[in-house]
Design an enzyme around this catalytic site. Sequence first.
Site, PDB file in Angstrom:
ATOM      1  N   HIS A 174     -15.261  38.934  11.568  1.00 23.21           N
ATOM      2  CA  HIS A 174     -14.161  38.294  12.301  1.00 23.21           C
ATOM      3  C   HIS A 174     -13.931  38.987  13.644  1.00 23.21           C
ATOM      4  CE1 HIS A 174     -10.732  35.560  12.431  1.00 23.21           C
ATOM      5  NE2 HIS A 174     -10.137  36.512  13.118  1.00 23.21           N
ATOM      6  N   ARG A 234      -6.387  26.948  14.109  1.00 18.67           N
ATOM      7  CA  ARG A 234      -6.379  27.814  12.925  1.00 18.67           C
ATOM      8  C   ARG A 234      -4.923  28.216  12.614  1.00 18.67           C
ATOM      9  NH1 ARG A 234     -10.957  30.062  15.949  1.00 18.67           N
ATOM     10  NH2 ARG A 234     -12.911  29.720  14.803  1.00 18.67           N
ATOM     11  N   GLU A 284     -17.831  23.682   4.239  1.00 19.36           N
ATOM     12  CA  GLU A 284     -18.191  25.094   4.405  1.00 19.36           C
ATOM     13  C   GLU A 284     -18.650  25.732   3.106  1.00 19.36           C
ATOM     14  OE1 GLU A 284     -14.684  27.072   5.904  1.00 19.36           O
ATOM     15  OE2 GLU A 284     -13.391  25.718   4.793  1.00 19.36           O
ATOM     16  N   ASP A 286     -18.803  30.072   7.237  1.00 24.36           N
ATOM     17  CA  ASP A 286     -18.723  30.191   5.781  1.00 24.36           C
ATOM     18  C   ASP A 286     -19.883  29.487   5.096  1.00 24.36           C
ATOM     19  OD1 ASP A 286     -16.592  31.870   5.234  1.00 24.36           O
ATOM     20  OD2 ASP A 286     -15.103  30.289   5.468  1.00 24.36           O
ATOM     21  N   ARG A 295     -20.430  38.198   5.275  1.00 24.75           N
ATOM     22  CA  ARG A 295     -20.678  38.399   6.708  1.00 24.75           C
ATOM     23  C   ARG A 295     -19.894  39.545   7.298  1.00 24.75           C
ATOM     24  NH1 ARG A 295     -16.932  34.773   9.676  1.00 24.75           N
ATOM     25  NH2 ARG A 295     -15.706  33.576   8.179  1.00 24.75           N
ATOM     26  N   CYS A 343     -17.607  23.152  13.873  1.00 21.02           N
ATOM     27  CA  CYS A 343     -16.588  23.989  14.503  1.00 21.02           C
ATOM     28  C   CYS A 343     -16.832  25.476  14.277  1.00 21.02           C
ATOM     29  CB  CYS A 343     -15.190  23.621  13.988  1.00 21.02           C
ATOM     30  SG  CYS A 343     -14.937  23.927  12.230  1.00 21.02           S
TER      31      CYS A 343
END
Length: 591
Positions: free
Chosen positions: A202, A309, A449, A473, A483, A520
């Site tokens: 992230h 988000r 996802e 994802d 990840r 996205c």
Amino acid sequence: MTLQVFGLPVARGVAIGKAVLVASSRVDVAHYFINADQIEAEIGRVRQARNTVADELSTLKREMPDDAPPELSALLDVHLMLLHDESLTGATKQWIRERHYNAEWALSAQLEVLARQFDEMDDDYLRERKADVEQVVERLLRALARGESSALAPAAGKVVEDWGGEEPLVLIANDIAPADMLQFKQSVFKGFVTDVGGKTSHTAIVARSMDIPAIVGAREASRLIRQDDWVIIDGDAGVVIVDPSPIVLEEYRFRQRQSELERERLARLRHTPAITLDGEQVELLANIELPQDAPAALQAGAVGVGLFRSEFLFMNREGELPGEDEQFEAYRAAVQAMQGLPVTIRTVDIGADKSLERLSLSELRHEHTLNPALGLRAIRWSLSEPSMFRMQLRAILRASVFGKVRLLIPMLAHAGEIRQTFEIIARAKQQLRDAGTPFLDVEVGAMIEVPAAALMIPLFLRYFDFVSVGTNDLIQYTLAIDRADESVSYLYDPWHPAVLRLIAGTIAEARGASKGVSVCGEMAGDPAFTPLLLAMGLRSFSMHPSQIASVKQRILRSDTSKLALHVAQTLGSDDPQASFRKLAGDAGQIH
């Protein structure tokens, strides 16, 4: 002495500035900038904390039993001496005055400086006194935490004001939590480096979204780099240069200017329609985290928001969920800021690397699971908290009166989840009707996802108006790769044949059913994937505003009718990346 530290390049470009270290401490430390008129109040907090700790230590010494070892009394004297030493508290005040750090950050910054000084001492006894400094600082931090909360701390979701000093700053940290990134979002830093993380962690994603040079997985960076060292971050090569020579510094400053010129050239494409050489119109949408991001989306030329988000409204809140009215105001602000363009709002996707750190709801068991990415997250959490879910849905529906709103549901995998979701949406609508609150019908979409969702895409298309492929994802779950785990991050492969086949199948099924489909995830904003996604039939990309110009440039140079000829052979290859580049490159379709 110049030294180099190597890591993973995750956001391109060059950053040059003074190092700001965010120290890892056993005590949670808040980091934020204060305004000039708040300096004296923040220094007062340091003074109050010092007096509190001094009273505590004096009381301990005074009430020490007679049989206590004399060394203990001597140790308390040392701590009292350190507490009043100008090299600690005096220098801390200097950080506040000159750098506008909050009290906790200033203390931890000065601890870093003193710790390095002790590490360099030749005398073993003096070198071991570093532990005493650390203990005193931790006492001060705890005193600050126990004391009255600073009225200067930024409210939840509020973007901290830019650093007002003249010197450019770069951030050096062991890691940066997503919630903390919100505090550093508005160009406070010119770049950053973390010890841990992978290319799709992230932290890396946010770095790319901020469009600032960044390196992750640099291992020893926060230990080797000192507070206020001059640092060059080479986001192209994944190299951090500490204390560079004048010649090296000038070379990188030249590269910095070249990069800025390239950005200016791309910025001229802002108002150019995204149309391919063969006349195919492509929709370029923006991903945003907060309503304040909407103007940047318009400035970049986005034709709407493909992903809002909403979970970032829930973070940095000290365990308190946002109410319906607060959420409604945020969604309405974003919708109105987009001036009639569509806004796709994703329901809260809490879990995995975006947790509600201090939320005390017992239902958030994912906080304690071994693998939160596979736990109670996204739609699973929303369905387990139906009253919270209905509250969010009502807020989104109310915002639909002010512009074109679309609703997006994350991480669906089961038919039962789909039916339950629509039942709760219907209930939220009925509650608004009963209250006489206006709303409009909105399109409802599903995030694809999870591999199960991609394989069940015909079922999803019977229920939903559109689908959006979340590649981050989807890759993680398809390849069983966490990840955020740097030890396996090298296995995270967007070019993996299984991943590409799932994406291509989803796009083909959606187009065949005349349903909208977008991507996205990170792949949408990576120009290296633009020709392949166009070849698969994708005509809607959603990405951070900073990535729109470079993706548009690739679209303007692409001929989808020719690119599509190579999809079948590419998907059938064991090495799709090499296959597509060779086929399309040989035909002159990749520039």
